[in-house]
Scaffold this active site. Structure first.
Site, PDB file in Angstrom:
ATOM      1  N   SER A 142      22.256  16.154 -11.301  1.00  0.00           N
ATOM      2  CA  SER A 142      23.612  15.670 -11.055  1.00  0.00           C
ATOM      3  C   SER A 142      23.687  14.904  -9.749  1.00  0.00           C
ATOM      4  CB  SER A 142      24.567  16.872 -11.000  1.00  0.00           C
ATOM      5  OG  SER A 142      25.836  16.509 -10.499  1.00  0.00           O
ATOM      6  N   TYR A 167      27.471  24.698  -7.694  1.00  0.00           N
ATOM      7  CA  TYR A 167      26.994  23.899  -8.836  1.00  0.00           C
ATOM      8  C   TYR A 167      25.902  22.934  -8.380  1.00  0.00           C
ATOM      9  CZ  TYR A 167      26.853  20.209 -12.344  1.00  0.00           C
ATOM     10  OH  TYR A 167      26.422  19.280 -13.255  1.00  0.00           O
TER      11      TYR A 167
END
Length: 358
Positions: A142, A167
Protein backbone atom coordinates in the site's frame (compact mmCIF):
# COMPACT_ATOMS: atom_id res chain seq x y z
CA UNK A 1 -1.00 -20.68 -15.80
CA UNK A 2 -2.84 -21.89 -12.73
CA UNK A 3 -3.16 -18.95 -10.35
CA UNK A 4 -4.50 -18.56 -6.83
CA UNK A 5 -6.02 -15.12 -6.24
CA UNK A 6 -6.94 -14.37 -2.63
CA UNK A 7 -9.53 -11.73 -1.81
CA UNK A 8 -11.77 -12.38 -4.84
CA UNK A 9 -14.92 -11.19 -3.06
CA UNK A 10 -13.02 -7.93 -2.51
CA UNK A 11 -12.65 -4.96 -4.82
CA UNK A 12 -9.29 -5.51 -6.49
CA UNK A 13 -9.35 -9.31 -6.20
CA UNK A 14 -12.69 -9.55 -8.01
CA UNK A 15 -11.50 -7.43 -10.93
CA UNK A 16 -8.20 -9.29 -11.17
CA UNK A 17 -9.84 -12.72 -11.12
CA UNK A 18 -12.18 -11.63 -13.91
CA UNK A 19 -9.27 -10.31 -16.00
CA UNK A 20 -7.22 -13.51 -15.56
CA UNK A 21 -10.20 -15.76 -16.29
CA UNK A 22 -10.94 -13.86 -19.49
CA UNK A 23 -7.35 -14.20 -20.68
CA UNK A 24 -7.76 -18.00 -20.20
CA UNK A 25 -5.67 -18.62 -17.10
CA UNK A 26 -6.99 -21.26 -14.71
CA UNK A 27 -7.95 -19.38 -11.54
CA UNK A 28 -8.89 -20.40 -8.02
CA UNK A 29 -10.44 -17.52 -6.06
CA UNK A 30 -10.36 -17.42 -2.27
CA UNK A 31 -12.05 -15.16 0.27
CA UNK A 32 -13.43 -15.39 3.83
CA UNK A 33 -16.32 -13.01 2.96
CA UNK A 34 -16.10 -11.16 6.28
CA UNK A 35 -18.57 -8.45 7.29
CA UNK A 36 -16.17 -5.47 7.39
CA UNK A 37 -18.64 -3.92 4.94
CA UNK A 38 -21.93 -4.93 3.29
CA UNK A 39 -21.63 -8.54 2.10
CA UNK A 40 -24.29 -7.80 -0.53
CA UNK A 41 -21.52 -6.13 -2.53
CA UNK A 42 -19.13 -9.04 -1.94
CA UNK A 43 -21.67 -11.63 -3.10
CA UNK A 44 -22.58 -9.34 -5.98
CA UNK A 45 -18.94 -9.42 -7.15
CA UNK A 46 -18.84 -13.20 -6.79
CA UNK A 47 -22.06 -13.44 -8.79
CA UNK A 48 -20.41 -11.55 -11.65
CA UNK A 49 -17.88 -14.40 -11.90
CA UNK A 50 -20.54 -17.11 -11.72
CA UNK A 51 -20.31 -17.97 -8.01
CA UNK A 52 -23.82 -18.23 -6.55
CA UNK A 53 -24.32 -17.29 -2.90
CA UNK A 54 -26.39 -20.36 -2.00
CA UNK A 55 -23.55 -22.65 -3.14
CA UNK A 56 -20.92 -21.07 -0.91
CA UNK A 57 -19.81 -23.15 2.08
CA UNK A 58 -16.64 -22.91 4.13
CA UNK A 59 -13.70 -24.86 2.67
CA UNK A 60 -15.74 -26.08 -0.30
CA UNK A 61 -14.42 -25.56 -3.83
CA UNK A 62 -17.20 -24.27 -6.10
CA UNK A 63 -17.23 -24.33 -9.90
CA UNK A 64 -18.25 -21.07 -11.60
CA UNK A 65 -21.57 -21.16 -13.46
CA UNK A 66 -20.07 -18.91 -16.17
CA UNK A 67 -16.37 -19.70 -16.53
CA UNK A 68 -15.09 -23.30 -16.85
CA UNK A 69 -11.59 -22.12 -15.83
CA UNK A 70 -12.70 -20.55 -12.52
CA UNK A 71 -13.43 -22.01 -9.09
CA UNK A 72 -13.95 -20.32 -5.73
CA UNK A 73 -13.37 -21.40 -2.14
CA UNK A 74 -14.51 -19.66 1.03
CA UNK A 75 -11.49 -19.91 3.30
CA UNK A 76 -9.68 -17.75 5.85
CA UNK A 77 -5.95 -17.13 5.48
CA UNK A 78 -5.59 -17.77 9.21
CA UNK A 79 -6.70 -21.39 8.60
CA UNK A 80 -3.18 -22.69 7.98
CA UNK A 81 -4.13 -26.38 7.74
CA UNK A 82 -6.70 -25.89 5.00
CA UNK A 83 -4.54 -23.34 3.18
CA UNK A 84 -1.76 -25.94 3.01
CA UNK A 85 -4.18 -28.64 1.82
CA UNK A 86 -5.44 -26.33 -0.92
CA UNK A 87 -1.90 -25.61 -2.15
CA UNK A 88 -0.96 -29.29 -2.15
CA UNK A 89 -4.11 -30.32 -4.01
CA UNK A 90 -4.23 -27.57 -6.65
CA UNK A 91 -0.48 -27.19 -7.40
CA UNK A 92 -0.57 -23.50 -8.32
CA UNK A 93 2.03 -21.94 -10.60
CA UNK A 94 1.60 -18.45 -9.17
CA UNK A 95 -0.16 -16.73 -6.29
CA UNK A 96 -1.55 -13.21 -6.01
CA UNK A 97 -2.38 -12.34 -2.39
CA UNK A 98 -4.89 -9.50 -2.26
CA UNK A 99 -6.76 -10.69 0.84
CA UNK A 100 -6.22 -8.40 3.81
CA UNK A 101 -8.04 -6.38 6.40
CA UNK A 102 -8.29 -3.03 4.65
CA UNK A 103 -8.80 0.48 5.97
CA UNK A 104 -6.40 2.90 7.65
CA UNK A 105 -8.93 4.37 10.07
CA UNK A 106 -10.48 1.05 11.09
CA UNK A 107 -7.04 -0.16 12.21
CA UNK A 108 -7.05 2.49 14.96
CA UNK A 109 -9.98 0.81 16.74
CA UNK A 110 -9.45 -2.85 15.72
CA UNK A 111 -5.69 -3.45 15.88
CA UNK A 112 -5.75 -7.20 16.57
CA UNK A 113 -7.84 -7.83 13.47
CA UNK A 114 -5.04 -6.38 11.33
CA UNK A 115 -2.29 -8.42 12.97
CA UNK A 116 -4.25 -11.66 12.57
CA UNK A 117 -5.32 -11.04 8.98
CA UNK A 118 -2.46 -9.09 7.45
CA UNK A 119 0.51 -10.67 9.24
CA UNK A 120 -0.53 -14.14 10.46
CA UNK A 121 -2.55 -14.71 7.28
CA UNK A 122 0.31 -13.56 5.07
CA UNK A 123 2.74 -15.81 6.93
CA UNK A 124 0.50 -18.78 6.10
CA UNK A 125 0.63 -17.81 2.41
CA UNK A 126 4.43 -17.53 2.54
CA UNK A 127 4.76 -20.93 4.22
CA UNK A 128 2.45 -22.53 1.65
CA UNK A 129 4.49 -20.98 -1.18
CA UNK A 130 7.68 -22.25 0.44
CA UNK A 131 6.49 -25.86 0.55
CA UNK A 132 4.75 -25.99 -2.84
CA UNK A 133 7.23 -24.72 -5.44
CA UNK A 134 5.37 -21.50 -6.27
CA UNK A 135 7.08 -19.75 -9.20
CA UNK A 136 6.01 -16.22 -8.21
CA UNK A 137 4.13 -14.61 -5.31
CA UNK A 138 2.66 -11.18 -5.98
CA UNK A 139 1.07 -9.43 -3.00
CA UNK A 140 -0.73 -6.20 -2.21
CA UNK A 141 1.19 -3.60 -0.29
CA UNK A 142 0.00 0.00 0.00
CA UNK A 143 1.00 3.61 -0.52
CA UNK A 144 0.34 4.01 3.20
CA UNK A 145 3.78 2.50 3.93
CA UNK A 146 5.31 5.90 3.06
CA UNK A 147 3.79 7.19 6.30
CA UNK A 148 5.24 10.44 7.57
CA UNK A 149 7.48 10.85 4.53
CA UNK A 150 6.60 14.04 2.62
CA UNK A 151 9.17 13.80 -0.16
CA UNK A 152 6.98 13.80 -3.29
CA UNK A 153 6.47 11.88 -5.47
CA UNK A 154 6.87 8.76 -3.36
CA UNK A 155 9.64 6.59 -4.77
CA UNK A 156 10.32 2.94 -3.98
CA UNK A 157 13.86 4.15 -3.18
CA UNK A 158 12.44 6.15 -0.24
CA UNK A 159 12.67 5.06 3.37
CA UNK A 160 9.40 3.62 4.72
CA UNK A 161 10.25 3.22 8.40
CA UNK A 162 7.75 5.72 9.83
CA UNK A 163 4.19 4.41 9.31
CA UNK A 164 1.30 6.62 10.40
CA UNK A 165 -1.12 3.76 11.14
CA UNK A 166 -1.10 0.13 12.19
CA UNK A 167 -2.53 -0.78 8.78
CA UNK A 168 0.55 0.77 7.16
CA UNK A 169 2.80 -1.05 9.62
CA UNK A 170 1.24 -4.42 8.69
CA UNK A 171 1.81 -3.73 5.00
CA UNK A 172 5.43 -2.78 5.65
CA UNK A 173 5.74 -5.99 7.67
CA UNK A 174 4.45 -8.00 4.70
CA UNK A 175 7.20 -6.53 2.52
CA UNK A 176 9.86 -7.46 5.08
CA UNK A 177 8.47 -10.97 5.54
CA UNK A 178 8.38 -11.48 1.77
CA UNK A 179 12.00 -10.43 1.49
CA UNK A 180 13.01 -12.88 4.21
CA UNK A 181 11.34 -15.75 2.35
CA UNK A 182 12.84 -14.65 -0.98
CA UNK A 183 16.27 -14.61 0.66
CA UNK A 184 15.94 -17.83 2.66
CA UNK A 185 14.05 -20.01 0.20
CA UNK A 186 14.61 -18.34 -3.19
CA UNK A 187 10.89 -17.65 -3.65
CA UNK A 188 10.33 -14.85 -6.21
CA UNK A 189 8.13 -12.22 -4.55
CA UNK A 190 6.82 -8.87 -5.80
CA UNK A 191 5.07 -6.28 -3.64
CA UNK A 192 2.75 -3.72 -5.22
CA UNK A 193 2.11 -0.45 -3.42
CA UNK A 194 -1.34 0.57 -4.61
CA UNK A 195 -2.34 4.24 -4.58
CA UNK A 196 -6.00 5.06 -3.72
CA UNK A 197 -7.77 2.57 -5.98
CA UNK A 198 -11.28 3.47 -7.18
CA UNK A 199 -13.85 2.35 -9.73
CA UNK A 200 -16.96 0.16 -10.18
CA UNK A 201 -17.61 -2.32 -7.34
CA UNK A 202 -15.42 -0.18 -5.06
CA UNK A 203 -15.44 -0.43 -1.27
CA UNK A 204 -18.17 1.44 0.66
CA UNK A 205 -15.61 2.86 3.12
CA UNK A 206 -13.67 4.71 0.41
CA UNK A 207 -14.02 8.35 -0.56
CA UNK A 208 -15.76 8.04 -3.94
CA UNK A 209 -18.41 5.67 -2.59
CA UNK A 210 -19.00 7.78 0.54
CA UNK A 211 -19.20 11.06 -1.40
CA UNK A 212 -21.53 9.71 -4.09
CA UNK A 213 -23.86 8.16 -1.51
CA UNK A 214 -23.98 11.32 0.62
CA UNK A 215 -24.67 13.64 -2.33
CA UNK A 216 -27.46 11.44 -3.70
CA UNK A 217 -29.05 11.16 -0.25
CA UNK A 218 -28.73 14.91 0.50
CA UNK A 219 -26.44 14.23 3.44
CA UNK A 220 -23.28 16.12 4.43
CA UNK A 221 -19.96 15.11 2.89
CA UNK A 222 -17.18 15.02 5.49
CA UNK A 223 -14.08 16.69 4.03
CA UNK A 224 -11.08 16.03 6.24
CA UNK A 225 -8.05 18.26 6.78
CA UNK A 226 -10.36 21.09 5.69
CA UNK A 227 -10.07 19.96 2.07
CA UNK A 228 -6.26 20.16 1.97
CA UNK A 229 -5.85 16.53 0.91
CA UNK A 230 -4.35 15.21 -2.32
CA UNK A 231 -4.66 11.64 -3.52
CA UNK A 232 -3.17 9.80 -6.48
CA UNK A 233 -6.48 8.18 -7.46
CA UNK A 234 -5.80 5.08 -9.58
CA UNK A 235 -8.54 3.45 -11.65
CA UNK A 236 -9.22 -0.23 -11.07
CA UNK A 237 -8.65 -1.31 -14.69
CA UNK A 238 -5.19 0.26 -14.60
CA UNK A 239 -4.44 -1.57 -11.36
CA UNK A 240 -5.38 -5.03 -12.65
CA UNK A 241 -3.53 -4.44 -15.92
CA UNK A 242 -0.39 -3.75 -13.90
CA UNK A 243 -0.92 -6.81 -11.69
CA UNK A 244 -1.30 -9.04 -14.74
CA UNK A 245 1.93 -7.77 -16.26
CA UNK A 246 3.81 -8.24 -12.99
CA UNK A 247 2.41 -11.76 -12.42
CA UNK A 248 3.77 -12.86 -15.79
CA UNK A 249 7.34 -11.77 -15.04
CA UNK A 250 9.03 -13.16 -11.94
CA UNK A 251 11.61 -10.85 -10.33
CA UNK A 252 15.27 -11.69 -10.72
CA UNK A 253 18.12 -11.27 -8.28
CA UNK A 254 19.76 -7.85 -8.71
CA UNK A 255 23.45 -8.55 -9.46
CA UNK A 256 24.29 -4.88 -8.80
CA UNK A 257 22.68 -4.80 -5.37
CA UNK A 258 25.25 -3.47 -2.91
CA UNK A 259 25.16 -4.87 0.63
CA UNK A 260 26.98 -1.74 1.84
CA UNK A 261 24.54 0.64 0.13
CA UNK A 262 21.32 -1.42 -0.02
CA UNK A 263 18.39 0.00 -1.99
CA UNK A 264 14.99 -1.01 -0.56
CA UNK A 265 13.12 -1.92 -3.77
CA UNK A 266 15.27 -4.86 -4.98
CA UNK A 267 17.74 -7.32 -3.53
CA UNK A 268 20.30 -10.03 -4.15
CA UNK A 269 17.24 -12.22 -3.51
CA UNK A 270 14.48 -12.52 -6.20
CA UNK A 271 12.48 -9.65 -4.69
CA UNK A 272 10.95 -6.47 -6.07
CA UNK A 273 8.73 -3.57 -4.98
CA UNK A 274 6.70 -1.34 -7.34
CA UNK A 275 4.40 1.64 -6.97
CA UNK A 276 1.15 1.35 -8.91
CA UNK A 277 -0.40 4.81 -9.10
CA UNK A 278 -1.72 7.33 -11.58
CA UNK A 279 1.28 9.67 -11.10
CA UNK A 280 -1.17 12.59 -11.00
CA UNK A 281 -2.51 13.57 -7.54
CA UNK A 282 -5.89 15.30 -7.33
CA UNK A 283 -7.02 17.73 -4.63
CA UNK A 284 -9.97 16.37 -2.66
CA UNK A 285 -12.11 19.45 -3.32
CA UNK A 286 -11.52 19.05 -7.09
CA UNK A 287 -12.46 15.38 -6.80
CA UNK A 288 -15.76 16.36 -5.17
CA UNK A 289 -16.43 18.96 -7.88
CA UNK A 290 -16.16 16.27 -10.57
CA UNK A 291 -18.70 14.10 -8.71
CA UNK A 292 -21.00 17.11 -8.41
CA UNK A 293 -20.69 17.82 -12.14
CA UNK A 294 -21.51 14.23 -13.13
CA UNK A 295 -24.44 13.99 -10.69
CA UNK A 296 -25.70 17.52 -11.55
CA UNK A 297 -25.98 18.10 -7.81
CA UNK A 298 -24.08 20.14 -5.23
CA UNK A 299 -22.55 18.50 -2.19
CA UNK A 300 -23.23 19.70 1.34
CA UNK A 301 -19.66 19.78 2.61
CA UNK A 302 -18.53 19.81 6.23
CA UNK A 303 -14.87 20.70 6.71
CA UNK A 304 -13.18 18.68 9.45
CA UNK A 305 -9.66 18.22 10.86
CA UNK A 306 -7.31 15.44 9.79
CA UNK A 307 -8.25 11.98 11.07
CA UNK A 308 -5.94 9.93 13.24
CA UNK A 309 -3.66 7.71 11.14
CA UNK A 310 -4.28 9.62 7.89
CA UNK A 311 -1.73 11.48 5.76
CA UNK A 312 -2.13 14.73 3.84
CA UNK A 313 -1.06 13.53 0.40
CA UNK A 314 0.15 10.65 -1.71
CA UNK A 315 1.77 10.77 -5.14
CA UNK A 316 3.33 7.82 -6.93
CA UNK A 317 6.60 7.74 -8.79
CA UNK A 318 5.92 4.92 -11.29
CA UNK A 319 9.18 5.15 -13.23
CA UNK A 320 10.20 1.60 -12.28
CA UNK A 321 6.88 0.21 -13.50
CA UNK A 322 7.43 2.03 -16.79
CA UNK A 323 11.06 0.93 -17.19
CA UNK A 324 10.43 -2.73 -16.32
CA UNK A 325 7.06 -3.25 -18.01
CA UNK A 326 6.53 -0.31 -20.39
CA UNK A 327 3.32 0.47 -18.54
CA UNK A 328 1.83 3.43 -16.68
CA UNK A 329 -1.75 3.73 -15.34
CA UNK A 330 -3.45 6.54 -17.25
CA UNK A 331 -7.27 6.54 -16.95
CA UNK A 332 -8.53 10.11 -16.53
CA UNK A 333 -10.12 10.94 -13.20
CA UNK A 334 -13.35 12.14 -14.83
CA UNK A 335 -13.77 8.96 -16.87
CA UNK A 336 -13.06 6.79 -13.84
CA UNK A 337 -15.51 8.63 -11.59
CA UNK A 338 -18.23 8.49 -14.24
CA UNK A 339 -17.76 4.73 -14.65
CA UNK A 340 -18.10 4.29 -10.89
CA UNK A 341 -21.22 6.45 -10.69
CA UNK A 342 -22.85 4.55 -13.55
CA UNK A 343 -22.19 1.30 -11.66
CA UNK A 344 -23.45 2.77 -8.38
CA UNK A 345 -26.70 4.01 -9.95
CA UNK A 346 -27.32 0.60 -11.48
CA UNK A 347 -26.43 -1.41 -8.36
CA UNK A 348 -28.66 0.70 -6.09
CA UNK A 349 -31.45 1.17 -8.67
CA UNK A 350 -31.23 4.93 -9.10
CA UNK A 351 -32.64 6.70 -12.14
CA UNK A 352 -29.60 6.94 -14.43
CA UNK A 353 -31.09 9.93 -16.27
CA UNK A 354 -29.75 12.27 -13.57
CA UNK A 355 -26.17 11.51 -14.56
CA UNK A 356 -24.55 14.11 -16.80
CA UNK A 357 -24.11 12.95 -20.41
CA UNK A 358 -20.89 15.03 -20.73
Amino acid sequence: MKILVTGTAGFIGFHLAKRLIERKDTVIGLDNINDYYDTKIKYGRLGETGIIKKDVEYNKLIQSKIYPNYKFIKLDLKDADNINKLFKKEKFDRVCNLAAQAGVRYSVINPYLYINSNIVGFLNILEACRHNNIKHLVYASSSSVYGLNEQMPFSTYNNTDHPASLYAATKKSDELMAHAYSHLYNIPTTGLRFFTVYGPWGRPDMALFLFTKAILEDKPVNVFNYGNMRRDFTYIDDIVEAIGKVLDKSPQKNPKWDTKKPVPNSSKAPYKIYNVGNNNPVKLTDFIEIIEEILNKKAQTELKPMQLGDVQANYADVSMLISDFGYKPNTSIKKGIKNFINWYMDFYNYNSDIVSKN
